[in-house]
Design a protein around this motif. Structure first.
Motif, PDB file in Angstrom:
ATOM      1  N   MET A 251       0.829  -1.202   0.000  1.00 50.51           N
ATOM      2  CA  MET A 251       0.000   0.000   0.000  1.00 50.51           C
ATOM      3  C   MET A 251       0.863   1.252   0.000  1.00 50.51           C
ATOM      4  SD  MET A 251      -3.098  -0.493  -0.335  1.00 50.51           S
ATOM      5  CE  MET A 251      -3.891   0.967   0.261  1.00 50.51           C
TER       6      MET A 251
ATOM      7  N   TRP B  84       2.197   2.037  -3.522  1.00 51.72           N
ATOM      8  CA  TRP B  84       1.195   2.613  -4.429  1.00 51.72           C
ATOM      9  C   TRP B  84       0.744   3.999  -3.984  1.00 51.72           C
ATOM     10  CZ3 TRP B  84       1.390   0.821  -8.893  1.00 51.72           C
ATOM     11  CH2 TRP B  84       1.523  -0.543  -9.148  1.00 51.72           C
TER      12      TRP B  84
ATOM     13  N   TYR C 250       2.462   4.342 -16.015  1.00 48.89           N
ATOM     14  CA  TYR C 250       1.184   3.724 -16.411  1.00 48.89           C
ATOM     15  C   TYR C 250       0.366   4.552 -17.394  1.00 48.89           C
ATOM     16  CZ  TYR C 250       1.998   0.070 -13.017  1.00 48.89           C
ATOM     17  OH  TYR C 250       2.535  -1.004 -12.353  1.00 48.89           O
TER      18      TYR C 250
ATOM     19  N   GLU D 235     -14.332   1.145 -12.316  1.00 54.88           N
ATOM     20  CA  GLU D 235     -12.991   0.597 -12.558  1.00 54.88           C
ATOM     21  C   GLU D 235     -12.178   0.647 -11.269  1.00 54.88           C
ATOM     22  OE1 GLU D 235     -10.513   2.498 -15.509  1.00 54.88           O
ATOM     23  OE2 GLU D 235      -9.084   0.836 -15.423  1.00 54.88           O
TER      24      GLU D 235
ATOM     25  N   ARG E 188      -5.245   4.033 -18.366  1.00 55.19           N
ATOM     26  CA  ARG E 188      -4.956   3.279 -19.600  1.00 55.19           C
ATOM     27  C   ARG E 188      -6.228   2.650 -20.175  1.00 55.19           C
ATOM     28  NH1 ARG E 188      -3.756  -1.915 -20.749  1.00 55.19           N
ATOM     29  NH2 ARG E 188      -4.101  -2.495 -18.576  1.00 55.19           N
TER      30      ARG E 188
ATOM     31  N   ASP F 290      -8.903   4.836  -7.264  1.00 53.78           N
ATOM     32  CA  ASP F 290      -7.507   4.439  -7.076  1.00 53.78           C
ATOM     33  C   ASP F 290      -7.026   5.013  -5.746  1.00 53.78           C
ATOM     34  OD1 ASP F 290      -5.203   3.386  -9.282  1.00 53.78           O
ATOM     35  OD2 ASP F 290      -4.431   4.376  -7.482  1.00 53.78           O
TER      36      ASP F 290
ATOM     37  N   SER G  82      -4.067   6.085  -5.202  1.00 53.62           N
ATOM     38  CA  SER G  82      -3.043   7.108  -5.436  1.00 53.62           C
ATOM     39  C   SER G  82      -3.674   8.423  -5.905  1.00 53.62           C
ATOM     40  CB  SER G  82      -2.045   6.602  -6.482  1.00 53.62           C
ATOM     41  OG  SER G  82      -1.449   7.675  -7.165  1.00 53.62           O
TER      42      SER G  82
ATOM     43  N   MET H 228      -2.477   9.503  -9.401  1.00 52.65           N
ATOM     44  CA  MET H 228      -3.149   8.784 -10.505  1.00 52.65           C
ATOM     45  C   MET H 228      -4.536   9.396 -10.739  1.00 52.65           C
ATOM     46  SD  MET H 228      -1.214   6.238 -11.608  1.00 52.65           S
ATOM     47  CE  MET H 228      -0.273   4.764 -11.227  1.00 52.65           C
TER      48      MET H 228
ATOM     49  N   MET I 240      -9.792   6.304  -3.495  1.00 54.98           N
ATOM     50  CA  MET I 240     -10.533   5.351  -2.652  1.00 54.98           C
ATOM     51  C   MET I 240      -9.788   4.018  -2.633  1.00 54.98           C
ATOM     52  SD  MET I 240     -14.484   4.133  -3.181  1.00 54.98           S
ATOM     53  CE  MET I 240     -15.237   5.704  -3.326  1.00 54.98           C
ATOM     54  N   ASP I 241      -9.839   3.350  -1.512  1.00 50.27           N
ATOM     55  CA  ASP I 241      -9.223   2.033  -1.380  1.00 50.27           C
ATOM     56  C   ASP I 241     -10.228   0.979  -1.866  1.00 50.27           C
ATOM     57  OD1 ASP I 241      -8.117  -0.381  -0.477  1.00 50.27           O
ATOM     58  OD2 ASP I 241      -7.169   0.606   1.238  1.00 50.27           O
TER      59      ASP I 241
ATOM     60  N   ARG J  72     -10.530  -1.899  -1.149  1.00 51.24           N
ATOM     61  CA  ARG J  72     -10.928  -2.847  -0.108  1.00 51.24           C
ATOM     62  C   ARG J  72     -12.188  -2.410   0.610  1.00 51.24           C
ATOM     63  NH1 ARG J  72      -5.359  -3.180   3.074  1.00 51.24           N
ATOM     64  NH2 ARG J  72      -5.509  -0.964   2.637  1.00 51.24           N
TER      65      ARG J  72
ATOM     66  N   ALA K 197      -8.348  -4.162 -14.233  1.00 45.21           N
ATOM     67  CA  ALA K 197      -7.290  -4.536 -15.179  1.00 45.21           C
ATOM     68  C   ALA K 197      -5.947  -4.674 -14.468  1.00 45.21           C
ATOM     69  CB  ALA K 197      -7.187  -3.465 -16.264  1.00 45.21           C
ATOM     70  N   ASN K 198      -5.012  -5.301 -15.176  1.00 40.74           N
ATOM     71  CA  ASN K 198      -3.618  -5.329 -14.737  1.00 40.74           C
ATOM     72  C   ASN K 198      -3.452  -5.932 -13.331  1.00 40.74           C
ATOM     73  OD1 ASN K 198      -0.896  -4.867 -14.992  1.00 40.74           O
ATOM     74  ND2 ASN K 198      -1.115  -2.743 -15.637  1.00 40.74           N
TER      75      ASN K 198
ATOM     76  N   VAL L 117      -5.045  -5.794 -10.556  1.00 35.25           N
ATOM     77  CA  VAL L 117      -5.073  -4.898  -9.383  1.00 35.25           C
ATOM     78  C   VAL L 117      -5.563  -5.610  -8.119  1.00 35.25           C
ATOM     79  CG1 VAL L 117      -5.269  -2.712 -10.629  1.00 35.25           C
ATOM     80  CG2 VAL L 117      -7.326  -3.918  -9.993  1.00 35.25           C
TER      81      VAL L 117
HETATM   82  C1  LIG Z   1      -0.614  -2.186 -11.812  1.00 33.96           C
HETATM   83  S1  LIG Z   1      -1.379  -0.602 -11.633  1.00 33.96           S
HETATM   84  C2  LIG Z   1      -2.644  -0.739 -12.857  1.00 33.96           C
HETATM   85  C3  LIG Z   1      -3.212   0.564 -13.310  1.00 33.96           C
HETATM   86  C4  LIG Z   1      -4.286   0.453 -14.404  1.00 33.96           C
HETATM   87  N1  LIG Z   1      -5.416  -0.357 -13.980  1.00 33.96           N
HETATM   88  C5  LIG Z   1      -3.704  -0.100 -15.676  1.00 33.96           C
HETATM   89  O1  LIG Z   1      -4.100  -1.193 -16.069  1.00 33.96           O
HETATM   90  O2  LIG Z   1      -2.854   0.564 -16.279  1.00 33.96           O
HETATM   91  C6  LIG Z   1      -2.271  -0.856 -10.113  1.00 33.96           C
HETATM   92  C7  LIG Z   1      -3.071   0.334  -9.658  1.00 33.96           C
HETATM   93  O3  LIG Z   1      -3.853  -0.069  -8.537  1.00 33.96           O
HETATM   94  C8  LIG Z   1      -3.794   0.939  -7.547  1.00 33.96           C
HETATM   95  N2  LIG Z   1      -4.012   0.328  -6.234  1.00 33.96           N
HETATM   96  C9  LIG Z   1      -3.181  -0.471  -5.536  1.00 33.96           C
HETATM   97  N3  LIG Z   1      -3.754  -0.848  -4.393  1.00 33.96           N
HETATM   98  C10 LIG Z   1      -4.985  -0.266  -4.372  1.00 33.96           C
HETATM   99  C11 LIG Z   1      -6.051  -0.273  -3.449  1.00 33.96           C
HETATM  100  N4  LIG Z   1      -5.986  -0.960  -2.304  1.00 33.96           N
HETATM  101  N5  LIG Z   1      -7.172   0.450  -3.735  1.00 33.96           N
HETATM  102  C12 LIG Z   1      -7.259   1.148  -4.890  1.00 33.96           C
HETATM  103  N6  LIG Z   1      -6.265   1.189  -5.802  1.00 33.96           N
HETATM  104  C13 LIG Z   1      -5.151   0.492  -5.553  1.00 33.96           C
HETATM  105  C14 LIG Z   1      -2.410   1.559  -7.702  1.00 33.96           C
HETATM  106  O4  LIG Z   1      -2.333   2.855  -7.155  1.00 33.96           O
HETATM  107  C15 LIG Z   1      -2.232   1.525  -9.219  1.00 33.96           C
HETATM  108  O5  LIG Z   1      -2.690   2.691  -9.822  1.00 33.96           O
END
Ligand SMILES: C[S@@+](CC[C@H](N)C(=O)[O-])C[C@H]1O[C@@H](n2cnc3c(N)ncnc32)[C@H](O)[C@@H]1O
Length: 254
Positions: free
Chosen positions: A1, A4, A13, A39, A46, A62, A64, A67, A83-84, A86, A102-103, A105
């Motif tokens: 955490m 990020w 990204y 999302e 992206r 997100d 961050s 971001m 927002m988290d 979780r 995506a990706n 997360v």
């Molecule tokens: C691998 S990046 C992917 C970004 C985007 N989805 C993409 O595909 O390009 C992971 C993203 O998840 C966010 N992230 C990580 N932990 C998170 C959480 N607990 N709640 C919300 N966002 C979170 C990070 O800040 C980051 O922007």
């Protein structure tokens, strides 16, 4: 955490490049993508940049701030909130047609938390709503790079950079070693993402399908990194990530 929340990964990204399986999921589940979409971990937008064009409404969240600020400026038609993922309790029951993650997360979470988020996603999806998500492929683990491996570098400058960072990468790996897990249905792995500073959840195609069923989803499909369909029982070990679509099941978690 911490990585990020406090890191600045916007440039890393900020792209418009979709992966082949993402294109297929957007096209194949167009009906849900054209509705109200949430999302999770939208990063620098992206995928949001496409969702915002397709969806009736897009809400990206997100953890961050950087971001989220970037997405607000780049895609003003969407709503973006720090927002988290979780805690989705702010969202009403059955308020989205699609949740996109995506990706991989969701793989920032441990098993219990990840399952709780799946249950929450089911709660906020409308009947017939779809979860589109990617996750790290457990069958790919033997192919992961070590901190001492500089093969992945795209050019000499980057190879040199990896060499210089090697002691730090090794230190990161040592620091996270006590948190690694190997369970029957998943593993927690310290992979090379962001210089071995992260732990990620890895799960096989079959275990993820079963988990969807346990948490109140009907698995629709699994795609490899080329966008080819991955059948039940198949490993697709060359794909670091597998992409899934799952529909909200009429009955809840078992
Ligand atoms: C691998 S990046 C992917 C970004 C985007 N989805 C993409 O595909 O390009 C992971 C993203 O998840 C966010 N992230 C990580 N932990 C998170 C959480 N607990 N709640 C919300 N966002 C979170 C990070 O800040 C980051 O922007």
């Amino acid at each position: 955490m911490d990585v990020w929340r406090h890191g600045n990964f916007v440039r890393h990204y900020a792209s418009r490049t979709l992966r082949p399986p993402e294109v297929i999921l957007l096209a194949r589940h167009a009906h849900q993508m054209q509705g109200d979409v949430l999302e999770l971990g939208c990063g620098a937008g992206r995928v949001s940049g496409y969702l915002v064009e397709l969806a009736r409404s897009l809400h990206g969240i997100d953890v961050s701030e950087l971001m989220v600020d970037h997405c607000r400026q780049a895609y003003p038609a969407g709503k973006f909130t720090v927002m988290d993922l979780r805690d989705l309790s702010n969202f009403d029951d059955e308020s989205f047609d699609c949740v996109f993650a995506a990706n991989s997360v969701l793989d920032v979470l441990g098993d219990q938390e990840r399952r709780e988020v799946l249950r929450e996603v089911r709660r906020i999806l409308r009947p017939d709503g779809v979860l589109a998500m990617a996750s790290h492929n457990r069958a790919h683990i033997p192919r992961l790079r070590k901190p001492t491996d500089i093969r992945g570098a795209r050019n000499l400058v980057r190879a040199f950079g990896k060499l210089v960072l090697m002691p730090w990468r090794l230190r990161n790996q040592r620091r996270l070693a006590p948190l690694l897990r190997t369970e029957s249905d998943y593993a927690l792995v310290n992979d090379d993402a962001h210089d071995f500073r992260l732990l990620h959840y890895y799960i096989s195609n079959d275990a993820q399908r079963l988990q969807f069923e346990q948490e109140g989803f009907l698995p629709i499909e699994c795609l490899d990194s080329q966008g080819s369909s991955v059948a039940e029982g198949a490993q697709a070990d060359e794909s670091a990530e597998l992409h899934y679509a799952a529909r909200r099941a009429p009955t809840g978690p078992q």
